[in-house]
Design a protein around this motif. Sequence first.
Motif, PDB file in Angstrom:
ATOM      1  N   VAL A 258       0.797  -1.229   0.000  1.00 38.23           N
ATOM      2  CA  VAL A 258       0.000   0.000   0.000  1.00 38.23           C
ATOM      3  C   VAL A 258       0.825   1.274   0.000  1.00 38.23           C
ATOM      4  O   VAL A 258       0.305   2.357  -0.291  1.00 38.23           O
ATOM      5  CB  VAL A 258      -0.953  -0.009   1.223  1.00 38.23           C
ATOM      6  N   VAL A 259       2.143   1.170   0.279  1.00 37.41           N
ATOM      7  CA  VAL A 259       2.922   2.394   0.465  1.00 37.41           C
ATOM      8  C   VAL A 259       3.050   3.185  -0.834  1.00 37.41           C
ATOM      9  O   VAL A 259       2.999   4.425  -0.832  1.00 37.41           O
ATOM     10  CB  VAL A 259       4.310   2.056   1.064  1.00 37.41           C
ATOM     11  N   THR A 260       3.188   2.503  -1.972  1.00 35.84           N
ATOM     12  CA  THR A 260       3.269   3.220  -3.252  1.00 35.84           C
ATOM     13  C   THR A 260       1.964   3.944  -3.548  1.00 35.84           C
ATOM     14  O   THR A 260       1.948   5.112  -3.996  1.00 35.84           O
ATOM     15  CB  THR A 260       3.597   2.245  -4.391  1.00 35.84           C
ATOM     16  N   PRO A 416      -5.257   4.505   2.266  1.00 34.81           N
ATOM     17  CA  PRO A 416      -3.988   3.763   2.356  1.00 34.81           C
ATOM     18  C   PRO A 416      -3.177   4.156   3.583  1.00 34.81           C
ATOM     19  O   PRO A 416      -2.496   3.324   4.178  1.00 34.81           O
ATOM     20  CB  PRO A 416      -3.256   4.156   1.066  1.00 34.81           C
ATOM     21  N   GLY A 417      -3.276   5.428   3.991  1.00 33.58           N
ATOM     22  CA  GLY A 417      -2.543   5.877   5.172  1.00 33.58           C
ATOM     23  C   GLY A 417      -3.003   5.167   6.434  1.00 33.58           C
ATOM     24  O   GLY A 417      -2.197   4.871   7.321  1.00 33.58           O
ATOM     25  N   LEU A 418      -4.305   4.886   6.532  1.00 34.66           N
ATOM     26  CA  LEU A 418      -4.817   4.177   7.700  1.00 34.66           C
ATOM     27  C   LEU A 418      -4.238   2.774   7.779  1.00 34.66           C
ATOM     28  O   LEU A 418      -3.816   2.327   8.856  1.00 34.66           O
ATOM     29  CB  LEU A 418      -6.349   4.118   7.642  1.00 34.66           C
ATOM     30  N   LEU A 419      -4.185   2.070   6.654  1.00 36.02           N
ATOM     31  CA  LEU A 419      -3.605   0.731   6.658  1.00 36.02           C
ATOM     32  C   LEU A 419      -2.123   0.798   7.001  1.00 36.02           C
ATOM     33  O   LEU A 419      -1.604  -0.042   7.753  1.00 36.02           O
ATOM     34  CB  LEU A 419      -3.803   0.070   5.287  1.00 36.02           C
ATOM     35  N   LEU A 420      -1.431   1.798   6.489  1.00 31.91           N
ATOM     36  CA  LEU A 420      -0.016   1.979   6.797  1.00 31.91           C
ATOM     37  C   LEU A 420       0.173   2.229   8.296  1.00 31.91           C
ATOM     38  O   LEU A 420       1.094   1.686   8.924  1.00 31.91           O
ATOM     39  CB  LEU A 420       0.526   3.164   5.993  1.00 31.91           C
ATOM     40  N   ALA A 421      -0.708   3.039   8.887  1.00 27.85           N
ATOM     41  CA  ALA A 421      -0.616   3.333  10.318  1.00 27.85           C
ATOM     42  C   ALA A 421      -0.870   2.081  11.160  1.00 27.85           C
ATOM     43  O   ALA A 421      -0.187   1.840  12.165  1.00 27.85           O
ATOM     44  CB  ALA A 421      -1.613   4.431  10.688  1.00 27.85           C
ATOM     45  N   LEU A 422      -1.849   1.278  10.767  1.00 26.38           N
ATOM     46  CA  LEU A 422      -2.125   0.041  11.503  1.00 26.38           C
ATOM     47  C   LEU A 422      -0.935  -0.917  11.443  1.00 26.38           C
ATOM     48  O   LEU A 422      -0.613  -1.586  12.429  1.00 26.38           O
ATOM     49  CB  LEU A 422      -3.380  -0.622  10.932  1.00 26.38           C
ATOM     50  N   CYS A 423      -0.279  -0.989  10.286  1.00 19.42           N
ATOM     51  CA  CYS A 423       0.913  -1.832  10.156  1.00 19.42           C
ATOM     52  C   CYS A 423       2.024  -1.337  11.083  1.00 19.42           C
ATOM     53  O   CYS A 423       2.715  -2.136  11.726  1.00 19.42           O
ATOM     54  CB  CYS A 423       1.410  -1.835   8.709  1.00 19.42           C
ATOM     55  N   ALA A 424       2.188  -0.019  11.162  1.00 18.93           N
ATOM     56  CA  ALA A 424       3.218   0.552  12.028  1.00 18.93           C
ATOM     57  C   ALA A 424       2.943   0.217  13.490  1.00 18.93           C
ATOM     58  O   ALA A 424       3.855  -0.171  14.241  1.00 18.93           O
ATOM     59  CB  ALA A 424       3.275   2.065  11.830  1.00 18.93           C
ATOM     60  N   LEU A 425       1.699   0.353  13.921  1.00 15.43           N
ATOM     61  CA  LEU A 425       1.358   0.049  15.312  1.00 15.43           C
ATOM     62  C   LEU A 425       1.550  -1.440  15.614  1.00 15.43           C
ATOM     63  O   LEU A 425       1.991  -1.812  16.709  1.00 15.43           O
ATOM     64  CB  LEU A 425      -0.083   0.469  15.594  1.00 15.43           C
ATOM     65  N   GLY A 426       1.226  -2.293  14.641  1.00 14.02           N
ATOM     66  CA  GLY A 426       1.437  -3.724  14.824  1.00 14.02           C
ATOM     67  C   GLY A 426       2.908  -4.065  14.995  1.00 14.02           C
ATOM     68  O   GLY A 426       3.291  -4.848  15.875  1.00 14.02           O
ATOM     69  N   GLN A 427       3.762  -3.471  14.172  1.00 20.69           N
ATOM     70  CA  GLN A 427       5.194  -3.723  14.296  1.00 20.69           C
ATOM     71  C   GLN A 427       5.748  -3.215  15.624  1.00 20.69           C
ATOM     72  O   GLN A 427       6.566  -3.883  16.262  1.00 20.69           O
ATOM     73  CB  GLN A 427       5.938  -3.062  13.130  1.00 20.69           C
ATOM     74  N   ALA A 428       5.310  -2.040  16.051  1.00 19.77           N
ATOM     75  CA  ALA A 428       5.788  -1.485  17.320  1.00 19.77           C
ATOM     76  C   ALA A 428       5.354  -2.360  18.497  1.00 19.77           C
ATOM     77  O   ALA A 428       6.133  -2.592  19.435  1.00 19.77           O
ATOM     78  CB  ALA A 428       5.269  -0.064  17.498  1.00 19.77           C
ATOM     79  N   ALA A 429       4.124  -2.875  18.441  1.00 20.00           N
ATOM     80  CA  ALA A 429       3.638  -3.742  19.514  1.00 20.00           C
ATOM     81  C   ALA A 429       4.466  -5.023  19.601  1.00 20.00           C
ATOM     82  O   ALA A 429       4.795  -5.498  20.698  1.00 20.00           O
ATOM     83  CB  ALA A 429       2.159  -4.069  19.288  1.00 20.00           C
TER      84      ALA A 429
END
Length: 447
Positions: A258-260, A416-429
Amino acid sequence: MTGPVDRRLAAPQQPSSTGGARAFRVLWTGQLFSLLGSSAAAFCLALTVYSETGDASALALVVGASSLSMIYLAPLAGAVGDHFPRRHVVCLGNAVLSVVSLLLAWQVGQFTAAEGDGFRTILLLVFLAGTAKAALSTTLSATVRELRSERDLSRINGLTSLVETIPTVSGPVIGAALYTTVAPAAVFAFEAVTFALAGALAATVRWPAAERPGRDRRLRPFAGARRGFRFILADPGFRTLQLVYAGVNFFAGLATAVVTVYVVTSSTAGTEEWNLAAFTVAGPVGLLLGALVVLTVGGRGSRAAVIVTALVLGALVGRLTPALVAVPVVWFVAQLVHQAGVQISNAHATAVWQERTPRHLQATVFGARRLLGQGPFPLAVILGGVLADRFFQDGAALPEAAGAIVPRLAEDGGGPGLLLALCALGQAALALLLAASPRVRETVRRP
Protein backbone atom coordinates in the motif's frame (compact mmCIF):
# COMPACT_ATOMS: atom_id res chain seq x y z
CA MET A 1 17.66 -32.46 19.55
CA THR A 2 17.73 -30.19 22.54
CA GLY A 3 18.78 -26.58 22.88
CA PRO A 4 21.54 -27.05 25.50
CA VAL A 5 23.29 -29.80 23.52
CA ASP A 6 23.34 -27.67 20.39
CA ARG A 7 24.60 -24.67 22.31
CA ARG A 8 27.64 -26.68 23.45
CA LEU A 9 28.40 -27.48 19.82
CA ALA A 10 28.17 -23.83 18.90
CA ALA A 11 31.60 -22.82 20.15
CA PRO A 12 34.32 -24.98 18.60
CA GLN A 13 37.85 -23.71 18.18
CA GLN A 14 38.32 -20.35 16.48
CA PRO A 15 39.34 -20.35 12.82
CA SER A 16 42.77 -19.22 11.73
CA SER A 17 42.68 -15.43 11.84
CA THR A 18 44.98 -15.05 8.83
CA GLY A 19 43.56 -17.70 6.49
CA GLY A 20 39.97 -17.06 7.52
CA ALA A 21 40.24 -13.29 7.17
CA ARG A 22 41.78 -13.58 3.70
CA ALA A 23 39.12 -16.07 2.59
CA PHE A 24 36.44 -13.75 3.96
CA ARG A 25 37.79 -10.75 2.03
CA VAL A 26 38.09 -12.66 -1.24
CA LEU A 27 34.69 -14.32 -0.84
CA TRP A 28 32.81 -11.10 -0.20
CA THR A 29 34.68 -9.24 -2.92
CA GLY A 30 33.32 -11.82 -5.33
CA GLN A 31 29.90 -11.44 -3.75
CA LEU A 32 30.01 -7.70 -4.41
CA PHE A 33 30.64 -8.33 -8.11
CA SER A 34 27.91 -10.97 -8.41
CA LEU A 35 25.34 -8.82 -6.61
CA LEU A 36 26.19 -5.95 -8.92
CA GLY A 37 25.38 -8.16 -11.90
CA SER A 38 22.21 -9.49 -10.28
CA SER A 39 20.91 -6.02 -9.49
CA ALA A 40 21.52 -4.85 -13.06
CA ALA A 41 19.86 -7.98 -14.48
CA ALA A 42 16.82 -7.73 -12.19
CA PHE A 43 16.25 -4.15 -13.35
CA CYS A 44 16.62 -5.20 -16.99
CA LEU A 45 14.30 -8.20 -16.67
CA ALA A 46 11.53 -6.15 -15.05
CA LEU A 47 11.82 -3.50 -17.76
CA THR A 48 11.88 -6.07 -20.56
CA VAL A 49 8.91 -8.09 -19.34
CA TYR A 50 6.74 -5.04 -18.77
CA SER A 51 7.70 -3.33 -22.04
CA GLU A 52 6.95 -6.49 -24.04
CA THR A 53 3.74 -7.52 -22.29
CA GLY A 54 2.38 -4.28 -20.81
CA ASP A 55 0.99 -6.50 -18.07
CA ALA A 56 1.61 -5.79 -14.37
CA SER A 57 0.60 -9.35 -13.46
CA ALA A 58 3.37 -10.72 -15.70
CA LEU A 59 5.86 -8.53 -13.88
CA ALA A 60 4.50 -9.72 -10.52
CA LEU A 61 4.92 -13.36 -11.61
CA VAL A 62 8.59 -12.79 -12.42
CA VAL A 63 9.23 -11.15 -9.05
CA GLY A 64 7.18 -13.81 -7.25
CA ALA A 65 8.95 -16.74 -8.94
CA SER A 66 12.28 -15.58 -7.55
CA SER A 67 11.13 -14.63 -4.06
CA LEU A 68 9.07 -17.80 -3.57
CA SER A 69 11.99 -20.09 -4.34
CA MET A 70 14.42 -18.03 -2.25
CA ILE A 71 12.11 -18.10 0.78
CA TYR A 72 10.16 -21.35 0.63
CA LEU A 73 12.98 -23.58 -0.60
CA ALA A 74 15.53 -22.04 1.78
CA PRO A 75 15.30 -24.87 4.40
CA LEU A 76 16.12 -27.52 1.79
CA ALA A 77 18.82 -25.35 0.23
CA GLY A 78 20.38 -24.72 3.63
CA ALA A 79 20.47 -28.44 4.43
CA VAL A 80 22.26 -29.07 1.14
CA GLY A 81 24.68 -26.25 1.95
CA ASP A 82 25.58 -27.86 5.28
CA HIS A 83 26.06 -31.33 3.78
CA PHE A 84 28.87 -30.34 1.43
CA PRO A 85 32.00 -28.23 2.11
CA ARG A 86 31.00 -24.60 2.01
CA ARG A 87 33.67 -23.75 -0.55
CA HIS A 88 32.21 -26.29 -2.97
CA VAL A 89 28.68 -24.96 -2.46
CA VAL A 90 29.77 -21.36 -3.10
CA CYS A 91 31.74 -22.29 -6.23
CA LEU A 92 29.04 -24.56 -7.64
CA GLY A 93 26.25 -22.12 -6.78
CA ASN A 94 27.97 -19.32 -8.67
CA ALA A 95 28.66 -21.63 -11.60
CA VAL A 96 24.99 -22.66 -11.80
CA LEU A 97 23.87 -19.04 -11.62
CA SER A 98 26.33 -18.13 -14.37
CA VAL A 99 24.85 -20.79 -16.66
CA VAL A 100 21.28 -19.72 -15.82
CA SER A 101 22.20 -16.10 -16.62
CA LEU A 102 23.53 -17.15 -20.04
CA LEU A 103 20.30 -19.05 -20.69
CA LEU A 104 18.33 -15.96 -19.67
CA ALA A 105 20.45 -13.85 -22.04
CA TRP A 106 19.52 -16.17 -24.88
CA GLN A 107 15.85 -16.46 -23.86
CA VAL A 108 15.39 -12.71 -23.36
CA GLY A 109 16.72 -12.19 -26.89
CA GLN A 110 14.15 -14.67 -28.19
CA PHE A 111 11.45 -13.13 -26.01
CA THR A 112 11.94 -9.61 -27.33
CA ALA A 113 12.21 -10.83 -30.91
CA ALA A 114 9.18 -13.12 -30.78
CA GLU A 115 6.75 -10.68 -29.14
CA GLY A 116 6.25 -12.47 -25.85
CA ASP A 117 7.01 -16.11 -26.67
CA GLY A 118 9.07 -17.92 -24.05
CA PHE A 119 7.64 -16.24 -20.97
CA ARG A 120 7.17 -19.59 -19.21
CA THR A 121 10.80 -20.47 -19.85
CA ILE A 122 11.85 -17.16 -18.33
CA LEU A 123 9.75 -17.91 -15.24
CA LEU A 124 11.35 -21.34 -14.92
CA LEU A 125 14.86 -19.90 -15.21
CA VAL A 126 14.08 -17.20 -12.65
CA PHE A 127 12.74 -19.87 -10.27
CA LEU A 128 15.88 -21.97 -10.72
CA ALA A 129 18.06 -18.91 -10.12
CA GLY A 130 16.14 -18.16 -6.91
CA THR A 131 16.72 -21.73 -5.70
CA ALA A 132 20.46 -21.51 -6.36
CA LYS A 133 20.58 -18.11 -4.66
CA ALA A 134 18.83 -19.60 -1.60
CA ALA A 135 21.58 -22.23 -1.24
CA LEU A 136 24.28 -19.64 -1.90
CA SER A 137 22.95 -17.00 0.50
CA THR A 138 22.39 -19.39 3.42
CA THR A 139 25.88 -20.82 2.92
CA LEU A 140 27.42 -17.36 2.75
CA SER A 141 25.71 -16.42 6.02
CA ALA A 142 27.16 -19.56 7.59
CA THR A 143 30.69 -18.77 6.41
CA VAL A 144 30.81 -15.55 8.44
CA ARG A 145 31.19 -17.42 11.74
CA GLU A 146 33.45 -20.01 10.10
CA LEU A 147 35.91 -17.50 8.63
CA ARG A 148 35.97 -14.63 11.13
CA SER A 149 37.06 -14.94 14.76
CA GLU A 150 36.01 -11.43 15.88
CA ARG A 151 33.81 -11.37 18.93
CA ASP A 152 31.71 -8.53 17.58
CA LEU A 153 29.79 -10.25 14.80
CA SER A 154 27.36 -7.33 14.60
CA ARG A 155 30.07 -5.17 13.01
CA ILE A 156 31.00 -7.96 10.58
CA ASN A 157 27.35 -8.23 9.58
CA GLY A 158 27.34 -4.48 9.07
CA LEU A 159 30.17 -4.96 6.58
CA THR A 160 28.40 -7.78 4.73
CA SER A 161 25.18 -5.74 4.70
CA LEU A 162 27.12 -2.88 3.13
CA VAL A 163 28.41 -5.23 0.43
CA GLU A 164 24.88 -6.46 -0.22
CA THR A 165 23.36 -2.97 -0.33
CA ILE A 166 25.81 -1.08 -2.56
CA PRO A 167 24.70 -2.99 -5.71
CA THR A 168 21.05 -2.05 -5.10
CA VAL A 169 22.04 1.56 -5.74
CA SER A 170 24.58 1.16 -8.56
CA GLY A 171 23.25 -2.00 -10.23
CA PRO A 172 20.16 -0.43 -11.83
CA VAL A 173 22.34 2.36 -13.28
CA ILE A 174 24.58 -0.22 -14.95
CA GLY A 175 21.54 -2.16 -16.11
CA ALA A 176 19.93 0.93 -17.61
CA ALA A 177 23.16 1.88 -19.42
CA LEU A 178 23.59 -1.59 -20.94
CA TYR A 179 19.88 -1.89 -21.74
CA THR A 180 19.77 1.37 -23.70
CA THR A 181 23.18 1.25 -25.39
CA VAL A 182 23.66 -2.44 -26.21
CA ALA A 183 20.79 -4.92 -25.79
CA PRO A 184 18.81 -6.49 -22.92
CA ALA A 185 20.62 -9.79 -23.45
CA ALA A 186 23.95 -8.05 -22.78
CA VAL A 187 22.87 -7.33 -19.20
CA PHE A 188 22.41 -11.03 -18.49
CA ALA A 189 25.73 -11.82 -20.15
CA PHE A 190 27.28 -9.28 -17.77
CA GLU A 191 25.56 -11.02 -14.87
CA ALA A 192 26.94 -14.38 -16.00
CA VAL A 193 30.48 -12.96 -16.02
CA THR A 194 30.10 -11.58 -12.49
CA PHE A 195 28.88 -14.95 -11.16
CA ALA A 196 31.76 -16.73 -12.88
CA LEU A 197 34.20 -14.24 -11.36
CA ALA A 198 32.72 -14.73 -7.87
CA GLY A 199 33.03 -18.51 -8.19
CA ALA A 200 36.60 -18.26 -9.47
CA LEU A 201 37.62 -16.02 -6.56
CA ALA A 202 36.09 -18.43 -4.04
CA ALA A 203 38.05 -21.28 -5.62
CA THR A 204 41.39 -19.48 -5.17
CA VAL A 205 41.48 -19.41 -1.38
CA ARG A 206 42.10 -22.11 1.19
CA TRP A 207 39.32 -22.15 3.76
CA PRO A 208 39.83 -23.34 7.33
CA ALA A 209 38.49 -26.84 7.93
CA ALA A 210 35.05 -26.82 9.55
CA GLU A 211 33.95 -29.28 12.21
CA ARG A 212 30.92 -31.38 11.33
CA PRO A 213 30.49 -33.82 14.23
CA GLY A 214 28.60 -36.97 13.40
CA ARG A 215 27.61 -35.86 9.91
CA ASP A 216 25.65 -38.44 7.94
CA ARG A 217 27.35 -38.86 4.55
CA ARG A 218 24.00 -39.40 2.84
CA LEU A 219 22.34 -36.32 1.40
CA ARG A 220 18.90 -36.04 3.00
CA PRO A 221 17.71 -32.45 2.52
CA PHE A 222 14.22 -33.01 3.98
CA ALA A 223 15.64 -34.59 7.13
CA GLY A 224 18.17 -31.78 7.31
CA ALA A 225 15.46 -29.16 6.95
CA ARG A 226 13.48 -30.77 9.78
CA ARG A 227 16.60 -30.63 11.93
CA GLY A 228 16.83 -26.88 11.34
CA PHE A 229 13.21 -26.36 12.37
CA ARG A 230 13.66 -28.52 15.47
CA PHE A 231 16.70 -26.52 16.53
CA ILE A 232 14.72 -23.27 16.42
CA LEU A 233 11.50 -24.56 17.94
CA ALA A 234 13.27 -26.36 20.79
CA ASP A 235 14.59 -23.09 22.22
CA PRO A 236 12.03 -20.73 23.86
CA GLY A 237 14.11 -17.63 23.13
CA PHE A 238 14.54 -18.51 19.47
CA ARG A 239 10.84 -19.38 19.18
CA THR A 240 9.79 -15.98 20.48
CA LEU A 241 12.38 -14.20 18.34
CA GLN A 242 11.13 -15.94 15.21
CA LEU A 243 7.49 -15.30 16.09
CA VAL A 244 8.16 -11.58 16.46
CA TYR A 245 10.11 -11.32 13.23
CA ALA A 246 7.46 -13.30 11.35
CA GLY A 247 4.88 -10.79 12.60
CA VAL A 248 7.09 -7.83 11.73
CA ASN A 249 7.54 -9.18 8.20
CA PHE A 250 3.81 -9.81 7.90
CA PHE A 251 3.05 -6.16 8.67
CA ALA A 252 5.93 -5.15 6.39
CA GLY A 253 4.26 -7.08 3.58
CA LEU A 254 0.92 -5.38 4.17
CA ALA A 255 2.67 -1.99 4.13
CA THR A 256 4.61 -2.83 0.96
CA ALA A 257 1.36 -3.44 -0.86
CA VAL A 258 0.00 0.00 0.00
CA VAL A 259 2.92 2.39 0.47
CA THR A 260 3.27 3.22 -3.25
CA VAL A 261 -0.46 3.88 -3.49
CA TYR A 262 -0.22 6.12 -0.43
CA VAL A 263 2.59 8.25 -1.85
CA VAL A 264 0.84 8.66 -5.21
CA THR A 265 -2.63 9.44 -3.87
CA SER A 266 -1.30 11.79 -1.17
CA SER A 267 0.80 13.85 -3.60
CA THR A 268 -0.44 17.05 -5.16
CA ALA A 269 -1.19 16.93 -8.88
CA GLY A 270 1.93 16.82 -11.04
CA THR A 271 4.31 15.76 -8.27
CA GLU A 272 3.42 12.06 -8.02
CA GLU A 273 6.32 10.76 -10.12
CA TRP A 274 8.96 12.87 -8.41
CA ASN A 275 7.73 12.06 -4.93
CA LEU A 276 7.61 8.34 -5.68
CA ALA A 277 11.09 8.44 -7.23
CA ALA A 278 12.54 10.22 -4.17
CA PHE A 279 10.77 7.80 -1.83
CA THR A 280 12.10 4.81 -3.79
CA VAL A 281 15.68 6.12 -3.77
CA ALA A 282 15.47 6.68 -0.01
CA GLY A 283 15.08 2.92 0.50
CA PRO A 284 18.58 1.74 -0.55
CA VAL A 285 20.13 4.93 0.85
CA GLY A 286 18.60 4.08 4.23
CA LEU A 287 19.98 0.54 4.00
CA LEU A 288 23.44 1.95 3.30
CA LEU A 289 23.10 4.32 6.24
CA GLY A 290 22.05 1.49 8.55
CA ALA A 291 24.96 -0.70 7.40
CA LEU A 292 27.41 2.14 8.06
CA VAL A 293 25.97 2.69 11.54
CA VAL A 294 26.38 -1.00 12.41
CA LEU A 295 29.88 -1.10 10.93
CA THR A 296 30.89 1.95 12.99
CA VAL A 297 29.24 1.35 16.37
CA GLY A 298 27.99 -2.23 16.14
CA GLY A 299 29.64 -3.40 19.36
CA ARG A 300 28.27 -0.77 21.70
CA GLY A 301 25.28 -0.98 24.00
CA SER A 302 22.83 -3.73 24.81
CA ARG A 303 22.06 -5.85 21.77
CA ALA A 304 18.45 -6.36 22.89
CA ALA A 305 17.99 -2.61 23.33
CA VAL A 306 19.44 -1.92 19.88
CA ILE A 307 17.17 -4.46 18.17
CA VAL A 308 14.02 -3.22 19.91
CA THR A 309 14.86 0.46 19.41
CA ALA A 310 15.57 -0.05 15.71
CA LEU A 311 12.26 -1.89 15.23
CA VAL A 312 10.24 0.70 17.16
CA LEU A 313 11.81 3.70 15.40
CA GLY A 314 11.43 2.00 12.04
CA ALA A 315 7.74 1.47 12.73
CA LEU A 316 6.75 4.75 14.39
CA VAL A 317 9.05 7.16 12.55
CA GLY A 318 9.35 5.19 9.34
CA ARG A 319 5.73 4.20 8.79
CA LEU A 320 3.35 5.90 11.24
CA THR A 321 4.73 9.43 10.81
CA PRO A 322 4.40 9.57 6.99
CA ALA A 323 0.90 8.09 7.25
CA LEU A 324 -0.16 11.05 9.37
CA VAL A 325 1.86 13.80 7.66
CA ALA A 326 1.29 14.61 3.99
CA VAL A 327 4.69 16.23 3.43
CA PRO A 328 7.02 14.63 0.81
CA VAL A 329 10.20 15.62 2.66
CA VAL A 330 8.89 13.83 5.74
CA TRP A 331 8.19 10.73 3.62
CA PHE A 332 11.78 10.72 2.35
CA VAL A 333 13.30 11.05 5.84
CA ALA A 334 10.87 8.47 7.22
CA GLN A 335 11.85 5.94 4.56
CA LEU A 336 15.52 6.53 5.41
CA VAL A 337 14.81 5.83 9.09
CA HIS A 338 12.67 2.80 8.32
CA GLN A 339 15.24 1.08 6.10
CA ALA A 340 18.12 1.98 8.42
CA GLY A 341 16.18 0.41 11.28
CA VAL A 342 15.63 -2.76 9.24
CA GLN A 343 19.35 -3.00 8.52
CA ILE A 344 20.44 -2.37 12.11
CA SER A 345 18.00 -4.83 13.69
CA ASN A 346 18.78 -7.54 11.12
CA ALA A 347 22.55 -7.22 11.57
CA HIS A 348 22.32 -7.65 15.35
CA ALA A 349 19.76 -10.46 15.12
CA THR A 350 21.89 -12.32 12.59
CA ALA A 351 24.87 -12.07 14.95
CA VAL A 352 22.79 -13.83 17.61
CA TRP A 353 22.11 -16.77 15.31
CA GLN A 354 25.74 -16.97 14.18
CA GLU A 355 26.97 -17.07 17.78
CA ARG A 356 24.50 -19.60 19.14
CA THR A 357 24.07 -22.01 16.23
CA PRO A 358 26.55 -24.86 15.77
CA ARG A 359 28.78 -24.06 12.82
CA HIS A 360 28.06 -27.33 11.03
CA LEU A 361 24.30 -26.54 11.18
CA GLN A 362 24.31 -22.85 10.35
CA ALA A 363 23.16 -23.04 6.71
CA THR A 364 20.42 -25.50 7.72
CA VAL A 365 19.20 -23.32 10.59
CA PHE A 366 19.45 -20.12 8.52
CA GLY A 367 17.29 -21.71 5.82
CA ALA A 368 14.63 -22.68 8.37
CA ARG A 369 14.92 -19.25 9.94
CA ARG A 370 14.32 -17.57 6.57
CA LEU A 371 11.15 -19.54 5.94
CA LEU A 372 9.77 -19.01 9.46
CA GLY A 373 10.65 -15.32 9.51
CA GLN A 374 10.07 -14.24 5.91
CA GLY A 375 7.45 -16.77 4.84
CA PRO A 376 4.49 -14.53 5.74
CA PHE A 377 5.83 -11.62 3.66
CA PRO A 378 4.72 -12.65 0.11
CA LEU A 379 1.29 -13.69 1.37
CA ALA A 380 0.93 -10.42 3.25
CA VAL A 381 1.74 -8.44 0.09
CA ILE A 382 -1.15 -10.16 -1.69
CA LEU A 383 -3.48 -9.69 1.29
CA GLY A 384 -2.48 -6.04 1.57
CA GLY A 385 -3.47 -5.41 -2.03
CA VAL A 386 -6.87 -6.97 -1.43
CA LEU A 387 -7.44 -4.99 1.78
CA ALA A 388 -6.37 -1.74 0.13
CA ASP A 389 -8.82 -2.26 -2.74
CA ARG A 390 -11.80 -3.32 -0.62
CA PHE A 391 -11.58 -1.66 2.79
CA PHE A 392 -8.93 1.08 2.76
CA GLN A 393 -9.80 3.18 -0.26
CA ASP A 394 -10.29 6.91 0.17
CA GLY A 395 -13.86 7.51 1.27
CA ALA A 396 -14.41 3.95 2.52
CA ALA A 397 -16.13 3.37 5.86
CA LEU A 398 -12.97 2.64 7.88
CA PRO A 399 -10.99 5.74 6.80
CA GLU A 400 -14.05 7.93 7.27
CA ALA A 401 -14.53 6.63 10.81
CA ALA A 402 -10.84 7.07 11.60
CA GLY A 403 -10.96 10.57 10.11
CA ALA A 404 -13.30 11.64 12.90
CA ILE A 405 -10.36 11.08 15.28
CA VAL A 406 -7.43 11.93 12.99
CA PRO A 407 -8.61 14.36 10.28
CA ARG A 408 -5.67 13.53 8.00
CA LEU A 409 -7.13 10.04 7.41
CA ALA A 410 -10.23 11.54 5.81
CA GLU A 411 -8.16 13.45 3.22
CA ASP A 412 -6.61 12.27 -0.06
CA GLY A 413 -4.48 9.22 0.66
CA GLY A 414 -6.10 8.73 4.05
CA GLY A 415 -7.39 5.25 3.22
CA PRO A 416 -3.99 3.76 2.36
CA GLY A 417 -2.54 5.88 5.17
CA LEU A 418 -4.82 4.18 7.70
CA LEU A 419 -3.60 0.73 6.66
CA LEU A 420 -0.02 1.98 6.80
CA ALA A 421 -0.62 3.33 10.32
CA LEU A 422 -2.13 0.04 11.50
CA CYS A 423 0.91 -1.83 10.16
CA ALA A 424 3.22 0.55 12.03
CA LEU A 425 1.36 0.05 15.31
CA GLY A 426 1.44 -3.72 14.82
CA GLN A 427 5.19 -3.72 14.30
CA ALA A 428 5.79 -1.49 17.32
CA ALA A 429 3.64 -3.74 19.51
CA LEU A 430 5.65 -6.80 18.45
CA ALA A 431 8.91 -4.99 19.21
CA LEU A 432 7.65 -4.22 22.71
CA LEU A 433 6.71 -7.90 23.12
CA LEU A 434 10.32 -8.69 22.26
CA ALA A 435 11.54 -6.24 24.90
CA ALA A 436 9.27 -7.76 27.55
CA SER A 437 10.52 -11.34 27.08
CA PRO A 438 13.28 -12.33 29.54
CA ARG A 439 14.06 -15.42 27.49
CA VAL A 440 14.70 -13.32 24.39
CA ARG A 441 16.88 -10.91 26.37
CA GLU A 442 18.98 -13.83 27.54
CA THR A 443 19.17 -15.28 24.03
CA VAL A 444 20.34 -12.05 22.36
CA ARG A 445 22.81 -11.17 25.13
CA ARG A 446 26.42 -11.12 23.91
CA PRO A 447 28.39 -14.17 25.15
